[in-house]
Design an enzyme around this catalytic site. Structure first.
Site, PDB file in Angstrom:
ATOM      1  N   ARG A 146      45.079  39.064  37.039  1.00  0.00           N
ATOM      2  CA  ARG A 146      44.282  39.463  35.802  1.00  0.00           C
ATOM      3  C   ARG A 146      44.856  40.959  35.635  1.00  0.00           C
ATOM      4  NH1 ARG A 146      38.196  39.348  33.577  1.00  0.00           N
ATOM      5  NH2 ARG A 146      38.798  37.153  32.869  1.00  0.00           N
ATOM      6  N   TYR A 168      39.916  49.367  37.191  1.00  0.00           N
ATOM      7  CA  TYR A 168      39.697  49.329  38.935  1.00  0.00           C
ATOM      8  C   TYR A 168      41.187  49.782  39.447  1.00  0.00           C
ATOM      9  CZ  TYR A 168      35.569  47.334  37.476  1.00  0.00           C
ATOM     10  OH  TYR A 168      34.424  47.269  36.648  1.00  0.00           O
TER      11      TYR A 168
HETATM   12  C1  LIG Z   1      28.129  39.868  34.131  1.00  0.00           C
HETATM   13  C2  LIG Z   1      29.746  40.129  34.102  1.00  0.00           C
HETATM   14  C3  LIG Z   1      30.222  40.519  34.934  1.00  0.00           C
HETATM   15  C4  LIG Z   1      31.584  40.296  35.194  1.00  0.00           C
HETATM   16  N1  LIG Z   1      32.794  40.851  36.381  1.00  0.00           N
HETATM   17  C5  LIG Z   1      34.003  40.767  36.348  1.00  0.00           C
HETATM   18  C6  LIG Z   1      34.520  40.444  37.558  1.00  0.00           C
HETATM   19  O1  LIG Z   1      34.230  40.499  38.484  1.00  0.00           O
HETATM   20  N2  LIG Z   1      35.976  40.652  37.426  1.00  0.00           N
HETATM   21  C7  LIG Z   1      36.606  40.608  36.196  1.00  0.00           C
HETATM   22  O2  LIG Z   1      37.833  40.835  36.181  1.00  0.00           O
HETATM   23  N3  LIG Z   1      35.808  40.735  35.008  1.00  0.00           N
HETATM   24  C8  LIG Z   1      34.530  40.605  35.061  1.00  0.00           C
HETATM   25  N4  LIG Z   1      33.877  40.491  33.582  1.00  0.00           N
HETATM   26  C9  LIG Z   1      34.579  40.297  32.699  1.00  0.00           C
HETATM   27  C10 LIG Z   1      34.716  38.588  32.331  1.00  0.00           C
HETATM   28  O3  LIG Z   1      35.470  38.173  33.129  1.00  0.00           O
HETATM   29  C11 LIG Z   1      35.302  38.400  30.813  1.00  0.00           C
HETATM   30  O4  LIG Z   1      36.738  39.046  30.940  1.00  0.00           O
HETATM   31  C12 LIG Z   1      34.614  39.384  29.605  1.00  0.00           C
HETATM   32  O5  LIG Z   1      33.183  39.256  29.784  1.00  0.00           O
HETATM   33  C13 LIG Z   1      35.197  38.835  28.266  1.00  0.00           C
HETATM   34  O6  LIG Z   1      34.932  37.431  28.354  1.00  0.00           O
HETATM   35  P1  LIG Z   1      33.667  36.718  27.588  1.00  0.00           P
HETATM   36  O7  LIG Z   1      33.750  37.227  26.139  1.00  0.00           O
HETATM   37  O8  LIG Z   1      33.998  35.235  27.598  1.00  0.00           O
HETATM   38  O9  LIG Z   1      32.401  37.298  28.143  1.00  0.00           O
HETATM   39  C14 LIG Z   1      32.352  40.399  33.970  1.00  0.00           C
HETATM   40  C15 LIG Z   1      31.714  40.171  32.832  1.00  0.00           C
HETATM   41  C16 LIG Z   1      30.392  39.954  32.783  1.00  0.00           C
HETATM   42  C17 LIG Z   1      29.691  39.632  31.534  1.00  0.00           C
END
Ligand SMILES: Cc1cc2nc3c(=O)[nH]c(=O)nc-3n(C[C@H](O)[C@H](O)[C@H](O)COP(=O)(O)O)c2cc1C
Length: 400
Positions: free
Chosen positions: A258, A210
């Site tokens: 982040r 982004y």
């Molecule tokens: C549905 C969804 C929406 C996400 N939206 C964001 C977001 O708004 N901002 C962000 O920094 N990361 C976003 N991510 C990434 C997550 O914060 C995270 O970094 C990523 O899913 C890896 O973690 P996990 O393995 O626990 O899912 C999103 C991930 C998912 C699955």
């Protein structure tokens, strides 16, 4: 906006859901240790990572968000970071993204923040600009360019350069210097609104391809002015944002940021990409952020260039949190494919991170914090209304 009646938990920090009943007996379990940064105490180290829900109209949070974010706070997550929230309408990924570009967005956000706080958890939010990945459909509406006639802004997408993410994304316009300064102001204004809404932890989004990440990486930033070229120049705009946000955010509240720790141009985690973006540059960025007063770095990775392979495996991003924590001497959050409580505890025990963020696992199980307590043999407070389901305390008592 209709008022809500808050089903509050006791506000004593020791009786918040997800906090140990016996502090002394659990003092060696790091996942359940509180942490205080500035004057905000997070009751444990378990964080709901920001996750776009693509369910807003005109950027407004609604009852879906109230129920969704409540569910994590109610079941003991220490910090709930509300999804990427755009600082201007063109900064949304999809037309259904959350926003904080007007004062009207404050009241619905406050409703969610108050609800999280009433459960004894800490409300956070991630402020964001989608940069060259804006005006796309949500995953469930079909990830594709959303044109003007469908409420998109595909001809008004901004980035550092006129270089699209790939042919399936919009053609960005290169921001002018005035445009950059306008955006610094928009991040600042959104910060003030987040404070007014009662948010206690603010996170700046400079990850995942982004806008701020677009500037940081030479893979997406081809500018020849003072905002492009050298690392110092590529960091200039994100650091201007961090500085302005820190100045606008109350002194007593923590600021998180982040970043993507690398672009994964090569699949090796620690591959060198000095003209692009790698962990070595990310560490330098972290050092500057610390000087500005950023308190915690949430170490994610990738998503800035298309067609690259990720070394995806459980905990594959943890080494970034560990490196940044050690080299920049700043608290970090580890995120990415962390699902098992015992392994999460090990990350903290080994000094690789200070917080554990989970995204998808919290969608699978919004009571992950209570599950983690059980797996780690910590007896924690359950929410008042659900206490009879706390097996350890109720099984065998009166048989009901
Ligand atoms: C549905 C969804 C929406 C996400 N939206 C964001 C977001 O708004 N901002 C962000 O920094 N990361 C976003 N991510 C990434 C997550 O914060 C995270 O970094 C990523 O899913 C890896 O973690 P996990 O393995 O626990 O899912 C999103 C991930 C998912 C699955």
């Amino acid at each position: 906006m209709a008022p809500i009646i808050l089903p509050s938990q006791a506000q004593n920090v020791k009786t918040r859901p997800g906090t140990p009943r016996d502090v002394e007996a659990s003092k060696d379990v790091k996942l359940f240790q509180p942490s205080t940064i500035r004057s905000i105490t997070i009751p444990n180290r378990i964080v709901v990572a920001p996750m776009c829900m693509y369910s807003c109209q005109d950027g407004f949070l609604n009852d879906f968000h109230l129920a969704h974010y409540f569910s994590f706070a109610f079941k003991g997550a220490g910090l709930v970071i509300i999804e990427a929230t755009a600082v201007e309408p063109q900064g949304r990924i999809s037309p259904e993204d959350s926003g904080l570009w007007s004062d009207e967005h404050i009241a619905p956000l406050k409703r969610v923040a108050d609800m999280i706080k009433a459960q004894g958890s800490v409300p956070g939010i991630q402020i964001a600009h989608a940069g060259r990945k804006a005006s796309m459909g949500s995953p469930f509406a079909g990830y594709r360019i959303i044109p003007e006639e469908e409420n998109g802004w595909s001809k008004d997408v901004r980035g550092p350069s006129e270089l699209p993410f790939d042919e399936k994304h919009c053609q960005p316009h290169a921001l002018t210097k005035e445009g950059i300064q306008d955006l610094v102001q928009m991040f600042t204004d959104a910060t003030v609104r987040a404070d007014k809404a009662g948010i206690e932890v603010l996170e700046i989004h400079s990850a995942h391809g982004y806008l701020l990440h677009n500037f940081l990486s030479g893979n997406s930033n081809k500018r020849t002015d003072e905002y492009g070229g050298t690392l110092e120049n590529r960091m200039r705009f994100p650091l201007e944002v961090a500085k302005a946000v820190r100045a606008a955010w109350p002194e007593h509240k923590p600021l998180w940021l982040r970043f993507s720790s690398t672009d994964f141009k090569e699949p090796e985690q620690f591959a060198n990409d000095p003209e692009g973006w790698d962990i070595y540059q990310a560490t330098e960025y972290a050092k500057k952020l610390k000087e500005i007063g950023v308190d915690v770095i949430d170490c994610s990775a990738g998503a800035n260039i298309s067609g690259v392979r990720y070394p995806t495996a459980p905990h594959f991003q943890v080494p970034f949190a560990e490196t940044v924590r050690r080299e920049a001497d700043i608290p970090t959050g580890a995120v990415g494919l962390i699902t098992d409580p015992i392994e999460a505890e090990q990350v903290l025990q080994e000094g690789k991170a200070d917080y554990i963020l989970l995204a998808r696992e919290f969608l699978r199980d919004n009571g992950w914090a209570l599950r983690a307590a059980r797996d780690l043999n910590v007896t924690v407070k359950w929410p008042n209304q659900y206490e009879r389901a706390d097996n350890e305390r109720w099984v065998g008592k009166n048989g009901k």
